[in-house]
Design a protein around this motif. Structure first.
Motif, mmCIF file in Angstrom:
data_model
loop_
_atom_site.group_PDB
_atom_site.id
_atom_site.type_symbol
_atom_site.label_atom_id
_atom_site.label_comp_id
_atom_site.label_asym_id
_atom_site.label_seq_id
_atom_site.Cartn_x
_atom_site.Cartn_y
_atom_site.Cartn_z
ATOM 1 N N LEU A 117 -45.541 10.432 37.216
ATOM 2 C CA LEU A 117 -46.218 9.192 37.738
ATOM 3 C C LEU A 117 -46.203 8.153 36.918
ATOM 4 C CD1 LEU A 117 -47.311 7.945 40.432
ATOM 5 C CD2 LEU A 117 -49.559 8.804 39.674
ATOM 6 N N ALA A 118 -46.672 8.489 35.614
ATOM 7 C CA ALA A 118 -46.729 7.497 34.393
ATOM 8 C C ALA A 118 -45.434 6.929 34.120
ATOM 9 C CB ALA A 118 -47.392 8.055 33.236
ATOM 10 N N VAL A 119 -44.301 7.604 33.820
ATOM 11 C CA VAL A 119 -42.857 7.108 33.853
ATOM 12 C C VAL A 119 -42.738 6.297 34.909
ATOM 13 C CG1 VAL A 119 -40.649 7.694 33.659
ATOM 14 C CG2 VAL A 119 -42.257 9.011 32.649
ATOM 15 N N GLU A 120 -42.913 6.564 36.323
ATOM 16 C CA GLU A 120 -42.703 5.566 37.454
ATOM 17 C C GLU A 120 -43.161 4.300 37.243
ATOM 18 O OE1 GLU A 120 -43.849 7.055 41.156
ATOM 19 O OE2 GLU A 120 -42.515 8.810 41.096
ATOM 20 N N ARG A 121 -44.608 4.233 36.663
ATOM 21 C CA ARG A 121 -45.335 2.951 36.510
ATOM 22 C C ARG A 121 -44.608 2.337 35.428
ATOM 23 N NH1 ARG A 121 -51.333 5.796 37.640
ATOM 24 N NH2 ARG A 121 -51.025 5.586 39.724
ATOM 25 N N LEU A 122 -44.168 2.957 34.397
ATOM 26 C CA LEU A 122 -43.770 2.280 33.202
ATOM 27 C C LEU A 122 -42.438 1.717 33.611
ATOM 28 C CD1 LEU A 122 -43.776 4.679 30.180
ATOM 29 C CD2 LEU A 122 -44.813 2.702 30.393
#
Length: 259
Positions: A117-122
């Motif tokens: 999920l953090a990668v999606e946001r990045l």
């Protein structure tokens, strides 16, 4: 046709995606930590790049039209790796980054899911053109987990957990479609054709492999398994996959080649 960089190009999904893109006529750069062997095909260039330190990434990125980011590690480091990939893509002015994620990353409190999920946001905040596809679990993952448990004569079976296995080749086809088009943002999830309980999956897997194990129902505590029992990894409204888990097992048992 385009020049497309695939990270994790030797993984379960990456290998099939690379072949699909080559079949579609693209020039493909396959990026992986491990050296490529036995994959010589016209239009394919292999790069041994470790996203954990980024060495060699700029060379692999030069002249790329689009990226499909498949590389991932449950052991950690995904957000740092994605940050390096994004920085290199921005420096090379790559217009489109496609990312493969997982249904439930925003609902199931697993460390690996939180990293995805953090990668999606990045990616969303990167300023690049982007597309993100979330899918359910690959057939191969379900099989691998059950086979690992079946090493013991007693096989615990989590109670109340359901899974929606999807065919990896169908995921690769959807990614190939996305990377060949314009950035689309968060696209519709892709789930397998059936939602199955763990007892059904275990029984089918053992029967296909000719194994007998004592199966013991097990209620697992904690927030993660509570989220799984609520259907956190399911997308029944997008059961768009076609190949069932039973068909996958039958082909493996028969020694058939992947479609």
């Amino acid at each position: 046709m385009a020049t497309i960089l695939v990270t994790g190009g030797t993984g379960t999904l990456g290998r099939i995606l690379v072949d699909r893109l080559l079949d579609d006529g693209h020039d493909v750069r396959s990026l992986s930590r491990r050296p490529h062997t036995g994959r010589e095909r016209r239009g394919l260039r292999a790069y041994a790049v470790d996203l954990r330190d980024g060495t060699g990434l700029d060379e692999a990125m030069a002249g790329v039209d689009a990226i499909v980011h498949c590389a991932s590690s449950p052991a950690g480091g995904d957000t740092e790796a994605a940050g390096r990939l994004i920085d290199a893509a921005k420096a090379a002015a790559v217009p489109h980054l496609v990312y493969i994620s997982i249904v439930g990353v925003d609902r199931v409190p697993m460390r690996y899911y939180r990293a995805k999920l953090a990668v999606e946001r990045l990616i969303e905040e990167s300023g690049l053109g982007w597309s993100v596809l979330r899918t359910t679990q690959f057939h191969e993952l379900v099989l691998g987990v059950i086979k690992a448990g079946a090493r013991s004569p007693v096989l615990p079976v989590p109670v109340g957990v359901r899974v929606q296995p999807v065919e990896v080749a169908e995921v690769a086809a959807r990614l190939a479609e996305l990377v060949g088009g314009a950035p689309a943002g968060r696209v519709t999830d892709l789930g397998g054709p059936e939602v199955l309980g763990t007892a059904e999956l275990v029984r089918a897997t053992l029967e296909a492999g000719g194994r007998r194990r004592l199966r013991v129902p097990l209620w697992l505590p904690g927030r993660t398994f509570a989220a799984l029992r609520r259907g956190g990894i399911l997308t029944p409204e997008h059961a768009d996959g076609r190949r069932t888990y039973a068909e996958f097992l039958a082909e493996r048992a028969g020694g058939g080649a992947r479609r």
